[in-house]
Write a protein that holds these residues in place. Structure first.
Motif, PDB file in Angstrom:
ATOM      1  N   GLN A 251       0.843  -1.195   0.000  1.00  0.00           N
ATOM      2  CA  GLN A 251       0.000   0.000   0.000  1.00  0.00           C
ATOM      3  C   GLN A 251       0.877   1.244   0.000  1.00  0.00           C
ATOM      4  O   GLN A 251       1.871   1.310   0.730  1.00  0.00           O
ATOM      5  CB  GLN A 251      -0.916   0.045   1.227  1.00  0.00           C
ATOM      6  CG  GLN A 251      -1.938  -1.073   1.306  1.00  0.00           C
ATOM      7  CD  GLN A 251      -2.787  -0.991   2.567  1.00  0.00           C
ATOM      8  OE1 GLN A 251      -2.906   0.054   3.180  1.00  0.00           O
ATOM      9  NE2 GLN A 251      -3.368  -2.104   2.954  1.00  0.00           N
TER      10      GLN A 251
ATOM     11  N   THR B 257      -5.241   5.852   0.528  1.00  0.00           N
ATOM     12  CA  THR B 257      -4.472   4.610   0.480  1.00  0.00           C
ATOM     13  C   THR B 257      -4.660   3.939  -0.867  1.00  0.00           C
ATOM     14  O   THR B 257      -5.792   3.690  -1.294  1.00  0.00           O
ATOM     15  CB  THR B 257      -4.904   3.659   1.603  1.00  0.00           C
ATOM     16  OG1 THR B 257      -4.672   4.289   2.866  1.00  0.00           O
ATOM     17  CG2 THR B 257      -4.118   2.352   1.541  1.00  0.00           C
TER      18      THR B 257
ATOM     19  N   PRO C  77      -3.754   0.543  -2.840  1.00  0.00           N
ATOM     20  CA  PRO C  77      -3.177  -0.813  -2.857  1.00  0.00           C
ATOM     21  C   PRO C  77      -2.400  -1.022  -4.156  1.00  0.00           C
ATOM     22  O   PRO C  77      -2.836  -0.562  -5.224  1.00  0.00           O
ATOM     23  CB  PRO C  77      -4.405  -1.724  -2.798  1.00  0.00           C
ATOM     24  CG  PRO C  77      -5.544  -0.837  -2.400  1.00  0.00           C
ATOM     25  CD  PRO C  77      -5.220   0.523  -2.917  1.00  0.00           C
TER      26      PRO C  77
END
Length: 218
Positions: free
Chosen positions: A92, A108, A110
Protein backbone atom coordinates in the motif's frame (compact mmCIF):
# COMPACT_ATOMS: atom_id res chain seq x y z
CA UNK A 1 -22.12 16.43 8.75
CA UNK A 2 -19.07 18.65 9.54
CA UNK A 3 -16.56 19.60 6.86
CA UNK A 4 -13.95 17.40 8.50
CA UNK A 5 -16.21 14.37 8.68
CA UNK A 6 -17.30 14.93 5.09
CA UNK A 7 -13.71 15.10 3.89
CA UNK A 8 -12.79 12.01 5.86
CA UNK A 9 -15.72 10.12 4.37
CA UNK A 10 -14.67 11.15 0.87
CA UNK A 11 -11.15 9.91 1.42
CA UNK A 12 -12.33 6.61 2.86
CA UNK A 13 -14.77 6.09 0.01
CA UNK A 14 -12.11 6.83 -2.59
CA UNK A 15 -9.65 4.41 -1.03
CA UNK A 16 -12.34 1.74 -0.73
CA UNK A 17 -13.28 2.07 -4.38
CA UNK A 18 -9.68 1.61 -5.45
CA UNK A 19 -9.18 -1.34 -3.13
CA UNK A 20 -12.26 -3.06 -4.57
CA UNK A 21 -11.01 -2.62 -8.13
CA UNK A 22 -7.56 -3.98 -7.36
CA UNK A 23 -8.34 -6.71 -4.86
CA UNK A 24 -12.04 -7.49 -5.06
CA UNK A 25 -12.53 -10.63 -7.14
CA UNK A 26 -9.08 -11.99 -6.38
CA UNK A 27 -9.58 -12.16 -2.62
CA UNK A 28 -10.92 -15.40 -1.21
CA UNK A 29 -12.53 -15.16 2.26
CA UNK A 30 -10.56 -16.94 4.96
CA UNK A 31 -12.27 -18.32 8.05
CA UNK A 32 -11.02 -17.72 11.58
CA UNK A 33 -8.59 -14.93 10.63
CA UNK A 34 -7.42 -12.58 13.38
CA UNK A 35 -8.70 -9.14 12.43
CA UNK A 36 -7.90 -6.94 15.43
CA UNK A 37 -4.39 -5.92 14.38
CA UNK A 38 -3.64 -2.28 13.65
CA UNK A 39 -0.73 -0.34 12.19
CA UNK A 40 -0.29 3.29 13.13
CA UNK A 41 -0.94 5.41 16.20
CA UNK A 42 -4.13 5.32 18.21
CA UNK A 43 -6.27 8.45 18.07
CA UNK A 44 -4.83 10.99 20.48
CA UNK A 45 -1.74 8.88 21.26
CA UNK A 46 1.39 10.88 22.05
CA UNK A 47 3.73 10.61 19.09
CA UNK A 48 6.68 9.79 21.35
CA UNK A 49 4.75 6.79 22.71
CA UNK A 50 3.95 5.56 19.21
CA UNK A 51 7.57 5.87 18.11
CA UNK A 52 8.62 3.85 21.16
CA UNK A 53 5.98 1.19 20.39
CA UNK A 54 7.23 1.01 16.81
CA UNK A 55 10.81 0.40 17.89
CA UNK A 56 9.65 -2.31 20.33
CA UNK A 57 7.66 -4.03 17.57
CA UNK A 58 10.91 -4.68 15.69
CA UNK A 59 12.53 -6.60 18.55
CA UNK A 60 12.75 -10.36 18.25
CA UNK A 61 14.84 -13.05 16.62
CA UNK A 62 12.41 -14.76 14.26
CA UNK A 63 13.07 -14.61 10.52
CA UNK A 64 9.43 -14.76 9.37
CA UNK A 65 7.88 -12.14 7.10
CA UNK A 66 5.99 -9.34 8.89
CA UNK A 67 3.59 -6.69 7.64
CA UNK A 68 4.84 -3.24 8.64
CA UNK A 69 4.03 0.46 8.35
CA UNK A 70 6.86 2.73 7.27
CA UNK A 71 6.33 6.39 8.21
CA UNK A 72 8.40 9.08 6.52
CA UNK A 73 9.74 12.26 8.13
CA UNK A 74 8.37 14.30 5.20
CA UNK A 75 6.38 13.68 2.05
CA UNK A 76 8.16 12.36 -1.02
CA UNK A 77 7.26 11.80 -4.66
CA UNK A 78 6.49 8.34 -5.97
CA UNK A 79 9.75 8.30 -7.96
CA UNK A 80 11.66 8.35 -4.66
CA UNK A 81 9.84 5.36 -3.14
CA UNK A 82 12.21 2.60 -4.37
CA UNK A 83 15.25 4.18 -2.73
CA UNK A 84 13.48 4.17 0.65
CA UNK A 85 12.38 0.53 0.85
CA UNK A 86 15.55 -1.49 0.16
CA UNK A 87 13.73 -3.79 -2.26
CA UNK A 88 11.01 -4.88 0.19
CA UNK A 89 7.56 -5.73 -1.15
CA UNK A 90 5.15 -2.79 -0.94
CA UNK A 91 1.42 -3.48 -0.65
CA UNK A 92 0.00 0.00 0.00
CA UNK A 93 1.10 3.53 -0.81
CA UNK A 94 -0.42 6.16 1.52
CA UNK A 95 -0.59 9.73 0.29
CA UNK A 96 -1.56 12.92 2.10
CA UNK A 97 -1.92 16.38 0.55
CA UNK A 98 -1.00 18.92 3.25
CA UNK A 99 -2.83 22.26 3.09
CA UNK A 100 -2.24 24.77 5.86
CA UNK A 101 -5.10 24.71 8.39
CA UNK A 102 -7.28 22.60 6.08
CA UNK A 103 -8.17 18.99 6.90
CA UNK A 104 -7.37 16.62 4.02
CA UNK A 105 -7.85 12.86 4.38
CA UNK A 106 -5.05 10.40 3.57
CA UNK A 107 -5.61 8.25 0.48
CA UNK A 108 -4.47 4.61 0.48
CA UNK A 109 -3.59 3.01 -2.85
CA UNK A 110 -3.18 -0.81 -2.86
CA UNK A 111 -0.44 -1.91 -5.26
CA UNK A 112 0.58 -5.29 -6.70
CA UNK A 113 4.16 -6.50 -6.73
CA UNK A 114 6.60 -4.60 -8.91
CA UNK A 115 7.57 -0.96 -9.29
CA UNK A 116 5.19 0.08 -12.08
CA UNK A 117 2.10 0.35 -9.87
CA UNK A 118 4.10 1.99 -7.08
CA UNK A 119 5.33 4.71 -9.42
CA UNK A 120 1.78 5.20 -10.71
CA UNK A 121 0.20 5.41 -7.23
CA UNK A 122 -0.08 9.19 -7.17
CA UNK A 123 -1.96 9.31 -10.48
CA UNK A 124 -4.21 6.53 -9.17
CA UNK A 125 -4.88 8.51 -5.99
CA UNK A 126 -5.92 11.55 -8.02
CA UNK A 127 -8.17 9.30 -10.08
CA UNK A 128 -10.04 8.03 -7.03
CA UNK A 129 -11.18 11.57 -6.22
CA UNK A 130 -13.25 11.60 -9.42
CA UNK A 131 -15.65 9.28 -7.59
CA UNK A 132 -15.99 11.57 -4.59
CA UNK A 133 -19.33 13.30 -4.15
CA UNK A 134 -18.78 16.42 -2.01
CA UNK A 135 -21.91 17.69 -0.31
CA UNK A 136 -20.91 21.33 0.24
CA UNK A 137 -18.77 24.06 -1.28
CA UNK A 138 -15.84 23.64 1.09
CA UNK A 139 -15.61 19.90 0.50
CA UNK A 140 -15.75 20.46 -3.26
CA UNK A 141 -12.94 23.01 -2.99
CA UNK A 142 -10.82 20.64 -0.86
CA UNK A 143 -11.31 17.81 -3.35
CA UNK A 144 -10.35 20.06 -6.26
CA UNK A 145 -7.23 21.33 -4.48
CA UNK A 146 -6.14 17.80 -3.55
CA UNK A 147 -6.68 16.55 -7.09
CA UNK A 148 -4.68 19.39 -8.61
CA UNK A 149 -1.73 18.89 -6.30
CA UNK A 150 -1.66 15.13 -6.79
CA UNK A 151 -1.72 15.59 -10.56
CA UNK A 152 1.12 18.09 -10.24
CA UNK A 153 3.30 15.39 -8.60
CA UNK A 154 3.37 16.94 -5.13
CA UNK A 155 5.69 15.22 -2.63
CA UNK A 156 2.67 13.62 -0.96
CA UNK A 157 3.71 10.02 -0.22
CA UNK A 158 3.90 9.91 3.57
CA UNK A 159 3.74 6.21 4.47
CA UNK A 160 3.99 2.71 3.01
CA UNK A 161 2.71 -0.68 4.07
CA UNK A 162 5.32 -3.28 3.24
CA UNK A 163 6.52 -6.76 4.14
CA UNK A 164 9.87 -7.94 5.41
CA UNK A 165 11.77 -9.82 8.10
CA UNK A 166 12.54 -8.17 11.42
CA UNK A 167 16.26 -7.78 10.56
CA UNK A 168 15.33 -6.14 7.26
CA UNK A 169 12.82 -3.84 8.95
CA UNK A 170 15.29 -2.85 11.68
CA UNK A 171 17.84 -1.96 9.03
CA UNK A 172 15.22 0.06 7.16
CA UNK A 173 14.18 1.94 10.31
CA UNK A 174 17.74 3.20 10.75
CA UNK A 175 17.98 4.80 7.31
CA UNK A 176 17.60 8.44 6.31
CA UNK A 177 14.13 10.03 6.13
CA UNK A 178 12.45 7.10 7.93
CA UNK A 179 10.58 8.31 10.99
CA UNK A 180 9.28 4.96 12.18
CA UNK A 181 8.76 1.36 11.14
CA UNK A 182 6.10 -0.57 13.06
CA UNK A 183 5.73 -4.32 12.51
CA UNK A 184 2.76 -6.58 13.20
CA UNK A 185 3.17 -10.09 14.59
CA UNK A 186 4.16 -12.64 11.97
CA UNK A 187 0.73 -14.32 12.11
CA UNK A 188 -1.12 -11.16 10.96
CA UNK A 189 -2.95 -11.84 7.70
CA UNK A 190 -3.02 -9.58 4.67
CA UNK A 191 -6.11 -7.43 4.36
CA UNK A 192 -7.32 -7.99 7.92
CA UNK A 193 -5.53 -5.21 9.80
CA UNK A 194 -6.35 -1.52 10.07
CA UNK A 195 -3.88 1.13 8.94
CA UNK A 196 -3.86 4.70 10.27
CA UNK A 197 -0.79 6.63 9.10
CA UNK A 198 1.34 8.89 11.25
CA UNK A 199 1.51 12.12 9.25
CA UNK A 200 4.72 14.19 9.13
CA UNK A 201 2.96 17.21 10.63
CA UNK A 202 1.80 15.22 13.67
CA UNK A 203 4.59 16.12 16.07
CA UNK A 204 3.07 15.90 19.54
CA UNK A 205 -0.11 13.84 19.39
CA UNK A 206 -1.84 11.79 16.68
CA UNK A 207 -4.84 14.05 16.10
CA UNK A 208 -6.13 15.83 12.98
CA UNK A 209 -4.93 19.37 12.51
CA UNK A 210 -7.18 22.45 12.41
CA UNK A 211 -9.77 22.90 9.67
CA UNK A 212 -10.42 26.62 9.83
CA UNK A 213 -8.21 27.98 7.04
CA UNK A 214 -9.11 29.07 3.52
CA UNK A 215 -8.96 26.44 0.78
CA UNK A 216 -6.59 27.54 -1.98
CA UNK A 217 -7.72 27.51 -5.59
CA UNK A 218 -6.52 24.50 -7.64
Amino acid sequence: MSDRRTAAALGAAAAALLAIVVLGAATTPKPDVISTDRLGPESGEPVADYLSRSRESLSGTDTAQHWALLSLTTGIGTAAIPEHVAGLRISQVILHVPIDRVYTPPITVPVPAGTAAVLDAQRAAAGTLRYAEPTDDRSRAVTAAMTARLRADCPCVTALVLRGTLPDLRKLAATKDIRAVQALPADASAGTFAVVPLLPEQLDTAVPGPDDGPVPAP
